[in-house]
Design a protein around this motif. Structure first.
Motif, PDB file in Angstrom:
ATOM      1  N   THR A   1       0.855  -1.164  -0.030  1.00  0.00           N
ATOM      2  CA  THR A   1       0.059   0.019   0.102  1.00  0.00           C
ATOM      3  C   THR A   1       0.793   1.385   0.013  1.00  0.00           C
ATOM      4  O   THR A   1       0.521   2.117  -0.664  1.00  0.00           O
ATOM      5  N   GLY A   2       1.775   1.155   0.846  1.00  0.00           N
ATOM      6  CA  GLY A   2       2.822   2.537   0.826  1.00  0.00           C
ATOM      7  C   GLY A   2       3.513   2.755  -0.515  1.00  0.00           C
ATOM      8  O   GLY A   2       3.722   3.766  -0.945  1.00  0.00           O
TER       9      GLY A   2
ATOM     10  N   THR B   1      -0.270   5.035   4.065  1.00  0.00           N
ATOM     11  CA  THR B   1      -0.484   3.749   4.883  1.00  0.00           C
ATOM     12  C   THR B   1      -0.931   4.044   6.083  1.00  0.00           C
ATOM     13  O   THR B   1      -1.705   3.135   6.766  1.00  0.00           O
TER      14      THR B   1
ATOM     15  N   THR C   1       0.550   3.966  -3.048  1.00  0.00           N
ATOM     16  CA  THR C   1       0.235   5.455  -2.989  1.00  0.00           C
ATOM     17  C   THR C   1       1.356   6.334  -3.143  1.00  0.00           C
ATOM     18  O   THR C   1       1.113   7.344  -3.833  1.00  0.00           O
ATOM     19  N   GLY C   2       2.530   6.039  -2.461  1.00  0.00           N
ATOM     20  CA  GLY C   2       3.517   6.810  -2.689  1.00  0.00           C
ATOM     21  C   GLY C   2       3.842   7.278  -4.087  1.00  0.00           C
ATOM     22  O   GLY C   2       4.235   8.087  -4.649  1.00  0.00           O
TER      23      GLY C   2
ATOM     24  N   GLY D   1       3.316   4.269   9.441  1.00  0.00           N
ATOM     25  CA  GLY D   1       4.406   5.200   8.619  1.00  0.00           C
ATOM     26  C   GLY D   1       5.635   4.641   8.403  1.00  0.00           C
ATOM     27  O   GLY D   1       6.213   4.849   7.233  1.00  0.00           O
TER      28      GLY D   1
ATOM     29  N   TYR E   1       7.855   2.116  -0.325  1.00  0.00           N
ATOM     30  CA  TYR E   1       8.207   3.058  -1.011  1.00  0.00           C
ATOM     31  C   TYR E   1       9.795   2.879  -1.514  1.00  0.00           C
ATOM     32  O   TYR E   1      10.255   2.999  -2.534  1.00  0.00           O
TER      33      TYR E   1
ATOM     34  N   THR F   1       6.113   1.342   7.822  1.00  0.00           N
ATOM     35  CA  THR F   1       5.958   0.350   7.145  1.00  0.00           C
ATOM     36  C   THR F   1       5.798   0.927   5.703  1.00  0.00           C
ATOM     37  O   THR F   1       6.090   0.289   4.570  1.00  0.00           O
ATOM     38  N   GLY F   2       4.939   2.030   5.422  1.00  0.00           N
ATOM     39  CA  GLY F   2       4.708   2.895   4.272  1.00  0.00           C
ATOM     40  C   GLY F   2       5.858   3.246   3.714  1.00  0.00           C
ATOM     41  O   GLY F   2       6.287   3.159   2.276  1.00  0.00           O
ATOM     42  N   VAL F   3       6.884   3.806   4.452  1.00  0.00           N
ATOM     43  CA  VAL F   3       8.034   4.184   3.975  1.00  0.00           C
ATOM     44  C   VAL F   3       9.116   3.142   3.536  1.00  0.00           C
ATOM     45  O   VAL F   3       9.690   3.059   2.428  1.00  0.00           O
TER      46      VAL F   3
ATOM     47  N   ALA G   1       3.483   8.074   0.945  1.00  0.00           N
ATOM     48  CA  ALA G   1       3.479   6.816   1.060  1.00  0.00           C
ATOM     49  C   ALA G   1       3.196   6.513   2.517  1.00  0.00           C
ATOM     50  O   ALA G   1       2.576   5.654   3.102  1.00  0.00           O
ATOM     51  N   ALA G   2       3.925   7.540   3.365  1.00  0.00           N
ATOM     52  CA  ALA G   2       3.619   7.381   4.844  1.00  0.00           C
ATOM     53  C   ALA G   2       2.362   7.557   5.092  1.00  0.00           C
ATOM     54  O   ALA G   2       1.583   6.890   5.932  1.00  0.00           O
TER      55      ALA G   2
END
Length: 368
Positions: free
Chosen positions: A89-90, A148, A93-94, A276, A283, A278-280, A144-145
């Motif tokens: 997802t991160g 997510t 989206t990022g 946060g 990315y 995890t999303g980074v 991304a952060a």
């Protein structure tokens, strides 16, 4: 009892201690063999250094995602199998945000918002690398952060919060369902194809490292961001009121509630910080690899769980250490075994360490 004691002890030394000595001896033998190969010219020192550098990069990515997973486990007490799809997802989206910003005036909005699902543009046309589109890539990292975090909070509100007192097993099963829903929502929107989303990383000429005279910018930025985030996480956990509340709740949730700690607020912040990170991680793995798929996070999930287990379930520092060990073992093992077996080497090392220390490297220490 005497027989059991005899099995567990041999001349005053426990079996676990003997196994630890054997493990250290094995690692020592590998180091000696490595030195022999380098001295005899069978392996260039630069080649080994490159393996080590790539292991550090992979380890930092795994460690970031593992730290987020470990935080949610320590506070919420369940293994979140949707964590790999939060990584994906991160990433989506990022990089969607990066394409929307970086493709202004170059490609149609529909192409950009669907991350080139219709092949209407390319990373080359958008000049999608750090020197070509620094603003777009920087905005993508923030999105991304944030993206997510929003998805994780929505999942918690719709699913996990309603099952907070159901126990670990129902939550685990629910998280598998959440993972499948997330994955195929991404497929529904973006399609199944694997796509290249960045150009090859530019390099900088330098005298900083010894195995090459040029360093990929994307790798360097990944390492800097990973180290900065880990330092920030340490400061949060050890030097803020929120970190104290997180550690108290991880140790004893009921006691934390009795002493006035706002447990729901701590859970909210745990999701924010963990998601946060995890999303980074999602990315950054695409920034380094250059390609993105709906299975990106799923392929990393086993390594992320291995890092958490190796470090000690519930220990954030253990998860970071475990991620670095897994990353380094996966890459450095190329000295001795073929590339398609490197994950086997990492998992074997994990099993051997857990036999010596079943609770993990930082076993018994939760959150901190």
């Amino acid at each position: 009892m005497a027989l059991a004691d005899g099995r567990r002890y041999l001349k005053g030394v426990t079996i676990e201690q003997w196994f630890g000595l054997v493990l250290l001896a094995g690692l020592g033998a590998l180091l000696l063999d490595l030195a022999r190969r380098i001295v005899l010219g069978e392996l260039r020192f630069g080649t080994f250094s490159l393996f080590f550098w790539r292991g550090l990069i992979d380890g930092l990515i795994i460690a970031l995602a593992a730290a987020g997973l470990s935080m949610t486990y320590a506070i919420l007490k369940f293994a979140n199998f949707s964590h790999g799809d939060l990584v994906t997802t991160g990433a989506f989206t990022g990089w969607t945000a990066a394409y929307v910003v970086g493709g202004v005036g170059v490609a149609e909005f529909r192409t950009r918002i669907l991350l080139n699902a219709d092949r209407g543009t390319s990373a080359r046309e958008l000049d999608m690398h750090l020197f070509g589109a620094p603003l777009a890539i920087g905005i993508g990292l923030l999105v991304a952060a944030v993206g997510t975090i929003l998805v994780a909070l929505a999942i918690d509100r719709l699913v996990y919060k309603r099952m907070r007192n159901a126990g670990g097993i129902p939550l685990l099963i629910a998280s598998i369902g959440v993972a499948l829903v997330l994955r195929y929502l991404i497929v529904f929107v973006y399609g199944e194809q694997t796509r290249g989303v960045t150009r090859s990383s530019p390099t900088i000429e330098h005298d900083l490292v010894f195995w090459t005279d040029s360093l990929p910018v994307h790798q360097f930025v990944l390492v800097v961001i990973g180290v900065v985030l880990m330092i920030a996480l340490h400061i949060l956990l050890q030097h803020t009121k929120l970190g104290t509340s997180m550690r108290a709740m991880a140790d004893n949730r009921d006691l934390a509630l009795v002493t006035g700690i706002p447990t729901e607020r701590v859970i909210l912040m745990t999701w924010i910080v963990g998601a946060g990170l995890t999303g980074v991680a999602g990315y950054l793995v695409v920034l380094e690899q250059g390609t993105l798929s709906f299975n990106t996070g799923w392929f990393l999930l086993l390594l992320i769980f291995s890092a958490v287990i190796l470090g000690g379930i519930g220990s954030v520092y253990g998860a970071i250490a475990g991620g670095l060990i897994i990353g380094l073992a996966t890459n450095v093992s190329l000295v001795w075994i073929p590339g398609d077996l490197t994950n086997v080497a990492a998992f074997t090392l994990m099993i051997l360490i857990l036999i010596f220390r079943p609770s993990g490297i930082f076993g018994g220490v939760e959150t901190a």
